[in-house]
Write a protein that holds these residues in place. Structure first.
Motif, PDB file in Angstrom:
ATOM      1  N   VAL A  12      -1.726  -0.652  -8.571  1.00 35.03           N
ATOM      2  CA  VAL A  12      -1.604   0.798  -8.648  1.00 35.03           C
ATOM      3  C   VAL A  12      -0.362   1.217  -7.877  1.00 35.03           C
ATOM      4  O   VAL A  12       0.082   0.509  -6.963  1.00 35.03           O
ATOM      5  CB  VAL A  12      -2.874   1.465  -8.080  1.00 35.03           C
ATOM      6  N   GLN A  13       0.180   2.353  -8.243  1.00 36.36           N
ATOM      7  CA  GLN A  13       1.325   2.878  -7.501  1.00 36.36           C
ATOM      8  C   GLN A  13       0.851   3.605  -6.256  1.00 36.36           C
ATOM      9  O   GLN A  13      -0.286   4.087  -6.189  1.00 36.36           O
ATOM     10  CB  GLN A  13       2.130   3.815  -8.390  1.00 36.36           C
ATOM     11  N   ALA A  14       1.739   3.691  -5.300  1.00 35.05           N
ATOM     12  CA  ALA A  14       1.428   4.402  -4.063  1.00 35.05           C
ATOM     13  C   ALA A  14       0.966   5.820  -4.389  1.00 35.05           C
ATOM     14  O   ALA A  14       1.530   6.488  -5.263  1.00 35.05           O
ATOM     15  CB  ALA A  14       2.642   4.438  -3.150  1.00 35.05           C
ATOM     16  N   GLY A  15      -0.075   6.240  -3.684  1.00 35.19           N
ATOM     17  CA  GLY A  15      -0.658   7.549  -3.925  1.00 35.19           C
ATOM     18  C   GLY A  15      -1.816   7.525  -4.894  1.00 35.19           C
ATOM     19  O   GLY A  15      -2.550   8.517  -5.016  1.00 35.19           O
ATOM     20  N   SER A  17      -5.355   5.679  -6.782  1.00 41.47           N
ATOM     21  CA  SER A  17      -6.719   5.381  -6.340  1.00 41.47           C
ATOM     22  C   SER A  17      -7.261   4.164  -7.065  1.00 41.47           C
ATOM     23  O   SER A  17      -6.868   3.878  -8.205  1.00 41.47           O
ATOM     24  CB  SER A  17      -7.649   6.572  -6.615  1.00 41.47           C
ATOM     25  N   LEU A  18      -8.169   3.488  -6.395  1.00 44.72           N
ATOM     26  CA  LEU A  18      -8.919   2.388  -6.988  1.00 44.72           C
ATOM     27  C   LEU A  18     -10.309   2.403  -6.378  1.00 44.72           C
ATOM     28  O   LEU A  18     -10.496   2.860  -5.243  1.00 44.72           O
ATOM     29  CB  LEU A  18      -8.266   1.031  -6.683  1.00 44.72           C
ATOM     30  N   ARG A  19     -11.272   1.894  -7.141  1.00 42.78           N
ATOM     31  CA  ARG A  19     -12.602   1.685  -6.594  1.00 42.78           C
ATOM     32  C   ARG A  19     -12.984   0.228  -6.808  1.00 42.78           C
ATOM     33  O   ARG A  19     -12.945  -0.267  -7.937  1.00 42.78           O
ATOM     34  CB  ARG A  19     -13.647   2.596  -7.246  1.00 42.78           C
ATOM     35  N   MET A  82     -10.948   3.977  -2.794  1.00 47.65           N
ATOM     36  CA  MET A  82      -9.683   3.977  -2.059  1.00 47.65           C
ATOM     37  C   MET A  82      -8.748   5.004  -2.686  1.00 47.65           C
ATOM     38  O   MET A  82      -8.358   4.871  -3.847  1.00 47.65           O
ATOM     39  CB  MET A  82      -9.057   2.582  -2.101  1.00 47.65           C
ATOM     40  N   ASN A  83      -8.428   6.027  -1.924  1.00 44.40           N
ATOM     41  CA  ASN A  83      -7.528   7.081  -2.377  1.00 44.40           C
ATOM     42  C   ASN A  83      -6.247   7.068  -1.563  1.00 44.40           C
ATOM     43  O   ASN A  83      -6.194   6.465  -0.486  1.00 44.40           O
ATOM     44  CB  ASN A  83      -8.212   8.445  -2.261  1.00 44.40           C
ATOM     45  N   GLN A 114      -8.163  -8.751  -5.619  1.00 47.74           N
ATOM     46  CA  GLN A 114      -6.816  -8.410  -5.168  1.00 47.74           C
ATOM     47  C   GLN A 114      -6.503  -6.950  -5.450  1.00 47.74           C
ATOM     48  O   GLN A 114      -6.756  -6.442  -6.558  1.00 47.74           O
ATOM     49  CB  GLN A 114      -5.781  -9.300  -5.866  1.00 47.74           C
ATOM     50  N   VAL A 115      -5.946  -6.285  -4.457  1.00 52.76           N
ATOM     51  CA  VAL A 115      -5.452  -4.921  -4.600  1.00 52.76           C
ATOM     52  C   VAL A 115      -3.964  -4.932  -4.267  1.00 52.76           C
ATOM     53  O   VAL A 115      -3.575  -5.387  -3.182  1.00 52.76           O
ATOM     54  CB  VAL A 115      -6.202  -3.948  -3.671  1.00 52.76           C
TER      55      VAL A 115
END
Length: 119
Positions: A12-15, A17-19, A82-83, A114-115
């Motif tokens: 994901v790009q900065a800013g 979110s992921l769960r 995660m936001n 992995q994130v």
């Protein structure tokens, strides 16, 4: 014996979110569930924990206000929302169970997910 399986990681790009989710093979009605992370060349960091019976939560200062740990009513799945992700959040995220997360005596671990956060 409890088996833990994480899922939901990704890029994901900065800013963004992921769960991530952690499914336990059986009901975890005692102790606590934690999310920990480890980036290459760095030590392991506990980012969040939830005591399964009381619902009491803990967050590392580095994620406070951005990450939220929760569990489902069946207490077999723990989530980490995660936001406002930052590049420094890039790591492999693991869920683990302990009888007391404050002691860090984790007895069960998942394989990790992995994130990756790009700037």
């Amino acid at each position: 014996q409890v088996q833990l399986v994480e899922s939901g990681g990704g890029s994901v790009q900065a800013g963004g979110s992921l769960r991530v989710s952690c499914v336990a093979s059986r009901y975890t009605d005692s102790g606590c569930m934690a999310w920990l992370r480890q980036a290459p060349g760095k030590g392991r960091e506990r980012v969040a924990a939830i005591y399964t019976r009381s619902g009491t939560t803990y967050y590392a200062d580095s994620v406070k206000g951005r990450f939220t740990i929760s569990q489902d009513n069946a207490k077999t799945t723990v989530y980490l929302q995660m936001n406002s992700l930052k590049p420094e959040d890039t790591a492999r995220y693991y869920c683990a169970h302990a009888y007391d997360c404050a002691l860090g005596d984790y007895n069960y671990w998942g394989q990790g997910t992995q994130v990756t956060v790009s700037s």
